[in-house]
Design an enzyme around this catalytic site. Structure first.
Site, PDB file in Angstrom:
ATOM      1  CG  HIS A  76      -1.946  -1.088   1.213  1.00 19.53           C
ATOM      2  ND1 HIS A  76      -3.114  -1.054   0.485  1.00 19.53           N
ATOM      3  CD2 HIS A  76      -1.933  -2.289   1.843  1.00 19.53           C
ATOM      4  CE1 HIS A  76      -3.789  -2.174   0.678  1.00 19.53           C
ATOM      5  NE2 HIS A  76      -3.086  -2.946   1.498  1.00 19.53           N
ATOM      6  CG  ASN A 149      -7.731  -4.752   0.614  1.00 23.70           C
ATOM      7  OD1 ASN A 149      -7.006  -3.791   0.842  1.00 23.70           O
ATOM      8  ND2 ASN A 149      -7.378  -5.988   0.931  1.00 23.70           N
ATOM      9  CG  HIS A 340      -3.204  -0.974  14.545  1.00 25.38           C
ATOM     10  ND1 HIS A 340      -3.522  -2.281  14.265  1.00 25.38           N
ATOM     11  CD2 HIS A 340      -2.444  -1.024  15.675  1.00 25.38           C
ATOM     12  CE1 HIS A 340      -2.985  -3.078  15.157  1.00 25.38           C
ATOM     13  NE2 HIS A 340      -2.320  -2.337  16.033  1.00 25.38           N
TER      14      HIS A 340
END
Length: 716
Positions: A76, A149, A340
């Site tokens: 990413h 995603n 996170h």
């Protein structure tokens, strides 16, 4: 400078050292605020002498420059982001005590980052790849990160395989080739030995992997999480982001050309849409499963290679995400933001998904090295807008200046502060779940169905999507040099669909094996029985799901679609103005494209500004093309090979095309278009001749006319 909304996180905190002085009154200083009278010359010993070590201004400036690039993300790395807000439609208190999902009048600030996965920061936006969709909610209970995603499943079931997956898809270590591409031996070697990846491969080889824009792709939380309400009751939940512009893609040939014309295509699209006030919007959807239904389905809810088909559990849309302004500084915000999966708030909790469990460790570990130490949460873009009180101290990049002598708990010298938050204060409490079992290395037998949902995905695609998926597999495996790897993949594809496997095999000069010989299963323990770890064949109860095909997406708007108006001196003014007005009224973005910059003069002498030229523009950067009439203007365009190519490529890529009057002559200059014009088959495939602007608007809303691909074959 444009005034930002009050909910912008970098305006809500008061200790960000924002300089509010008039820029005209600011003096150049060192990092310690010392005024500098010469920033252009080093301190040297004599007019032509050596630079002196005592030049602290040079050393400060150069040292900062030497260290201003932080390590890029392992995955990413290439991203783009924006600020905005989330607003729930109705209280979700029945399912969760998370505050930001309770009050419809509250706008929760967010920072959303989109990204490709495999490539480096300098790679193209248009790689065939998964796209990251990460949302940071700055809630009154603390920061909540929904890290997902644009594809709802993943390659692997257990996080211990993640380093292997990434090593396989990254450039091969002996020559660092190829960049941002999965079409090479090491990736497909890994995949061909991992049957559990088959479902994800169907998504990755589909058009979902090359979205039209970040604003036109879905987002998913991937894992199954928990909602926990105030009474301690738990429900399983899957998260979805549904774009209000619909889900659209580009074709593979077009993606490759965009990579050459504008490798920042997606990043530029997001930035410009927000700057123009066309704020991107998604609705947050949830699939909620009662705790007692955990084992109701033919798949395991904790398996990240599986979806819950919407026919079994409908998606309930519970709120809206709106992106309203771009970052002020790419590095300070987009690069330094740290997401996170373990950042949750009371009311949202984890499950025993083995892929999710591994992510809870990996994210913190990654940010420690990337952002220099344990205080990355104090970087402004990562900072909670809720007060932070704890006994964590010191470390690299510490910004908080803690007062007092107490930094431990329990204590009496500090009056016992900070106190633990009890149930009445809304403190986070992990869901109480009974765990009973032996300590093992292995997986549940319920994780060994690797093909049923791959079948479901393939069978749910339209005929055009199936063909694109087949072509993608042919392309990717055609780049693989090792024949044995290709053959293994054909064998795995035969478990999804025999026709798919045969079509791919034909393109590779291979045959489909009569029986699949499974490779050695990577997940078999050393002392395990191989027969207990072979894939199991489960026939899906749902044979086809409309939600899995982009053919069924929303097609009721042309907002922010990029439309090229091809014209030259001598164009017919009235039709250009009519079409331009109709398109802009519906929210489309118009660019007049001509042979050269400046202005073009119409047949009646009216001048129109040129936005792009045939040299700087390309049809791949637009969603549709309108060719202006006017005999003189069309003759000029016919003398420009790039104008003919512009129309030819737009037709090849199945985009809507319209013209009036003499503009048809430019269409006839395209070999493929001429065949259809002669046969009178253009109106059914999105080519409009002498039709109204409203008809063109309706055609653009359909996005593409993929049936051209089939009709072209019939004409040859």
């Amino acid at each position: 400078m444009k005034q930002k909304d009050s909910f912008a996180v970098n305006k809500k905190t008061e200790d960000l050292s924002i300089n509010t002085e008039n820029p005209k009154d600011q003096l150049l200083t060192s990092n310690q605020g010392v005024p500098i009278n010469d920033d252009q010359n080093s301190l040297i010993a004599g007019e032509r002498g050596a630079t002196l070590m005592e030049d602290f201004l040079f050393r400060e400036k150069m040292t900062h420059f030497d260290h201003e690039r932080i390590p890029e993300r392992v995955v990413h790395a290439r991203g783009s982001a924006a600020h905005g807000y989330f607003q729930v439609y109705e209280s979700m208190e029945k399912y969760t005590k998370a505050h930001f999902l309770q009050d419809p009048s509250v706008k929760t600030p967010v920072f959303v980052r989109f990204s490709t996965v495999a490539g480096s920061r300098g790679s193209t936006d248009l790689a065939r790849d998964v796209r990251g969709f990460a949302t940071k909610f700055y809630t009154e209970q603390g920061v909540y990160d929904l890290v997902g995603n644009n594809i709802p499943v993943f390659f692997i079931q257990d996080a211990i395989k993640f380093p292997d997956l990434v090593h396989a898809v990254k450039p091969e270590p002996h020559n660092e080739i190829p960049q941002a591409a999965s079409a090479h031996d090491t990736f497909w070697d890994f995949i061909s030995l991992m049957p559990e990846s088959t479902h994800m491969i169907m998504w990755l080889m589909s058009d979902r992997a090359i979205p039209r824009s970040y604003r036109m792709m879905e987002g998913f939380g991937v894992h199954t999480f928990r909602f926990v309400n105030a009474e301690g009751q738990s429900h399983f939940v899957k998260f979805h982001w549904k774009p209000l512009l619909g889900v659209h893609s580009v074709c593979w040939d077009e993606a490759q050309k965009i990579s050459g014309k504008d490798p920042d295509f997606h990043r530029r699209d997001l930035w410009e849409a927000i700057e123009s006030g066309a704020f991107p919007e998604w609705e947050l959807g949830v699939q909620i499963v009662p705790e007692e239904d955990e084992f109701k389905y033919e798949f395991d809810l904790l398996d990240a290679t599986k979806i819950i088909p919407e026919e079994l559990v409908p998606v309930k849309r519970i709120g809206k995400l709106v992106l309203t302004h771009n970052p002020d500084n790419f590095f300070a915000e987009t690069e330094q933001v740290a997401y996170h999966a373990g950042n949750v708030v009371p009311g949202i909790d984890f499950t025993n998904d083995p892929l999710l469990q591994g992510r809870l460790f990996s994210y913190t570990d990654t940010q420690l090295i990337r952002l220099g130490g344990p205080n990355f949460h104090e970087i402004p873009i990562n900072r909670s807008i809720a007060p932070v009180h704890n006994n964590q101290r010191d470390g690299f990049m510490r910004q908080t200046i803690n007062q007092g002598r107490v930094s431990y708990n329990p204590n009496s010298l500090g009056g016992g502060c900070p106190f633990q938050a009890g149930a009445m204060q809304g403190g986070f409490k992990s869901y109480t779940e009974r765990i009973d079992g032996k300590k093992i290395r292995g997986r549940s037998k319920s994780f060994f169905d690797h093909f049923s949902q791959a079948k479901l995905f393939y069978e749910s695609q339209s005929e055009a999507e199936k063909q694109h998926l087949t072509n993608a597999l042919r392309f990717e495996l055609g780049k693989v040099e090792t024949i044995e790897i290709r053959q293994r993949m054909v064998g795995l594809l035969s478990q999804v669909n025999k026709t798919l496997a045969k079509n791919v095999a034909d393109g590779l000069g291979l045959t489909v094996p009569e029986a699949l010989e499974y490779p050695i299963n990577h997940s078999i323990p050393a002392d395990g029985n191989p027969e207990d770890y072979q894939p199991v064949n489960v026939e899906p109860s749902i044979k086809k799901s409309d939600a899995l095909s982009m053919a069924n997406t929303s097609k009721n708007t042309i907002k922010t679609r990029q439309i090229a108006l091809l014209a030259a001196d001598g164009f017919e003014e009235q039709s250009l103005q009519n079409f331009k007005k109709a398109l802009e009224t519906e929210g489309a973005m118009i660019s007049v494209v001509a042979p050269k910059f400046g202005t073009i003069k119409g047949a009646k002498g009216i001048e129109t500004k040129v936005d792009q030229t045939l040299l700087t523009a390309s049809s791949v950067l637009f969603d549709a093309v309108f060719v202006c009439g006017g005999s003189v203007g069309v003759e000029t365009l016919l003398e420009e090979p790039s104008a003919v190519e512009f129309v030819d490529e737009a037709f090849k890529h199945c985009k809507p095309i319209a013209t009036v009057g003499e503009g048809i002559e430019l269409l006839k200059a395209s070999n493929q278009l001429r065949k259809h014009l002669e046969k009178g088959t253009v109106s059914s495939i999105g080519v409009l001749v002498d039709q109204s602007p409203e008809e063109f608007v309706n055609a653009i809303a359909q996005h593409r006319f993929w049936e051209r691909e089939k009709k072209d074959k019939n004409l040859n």
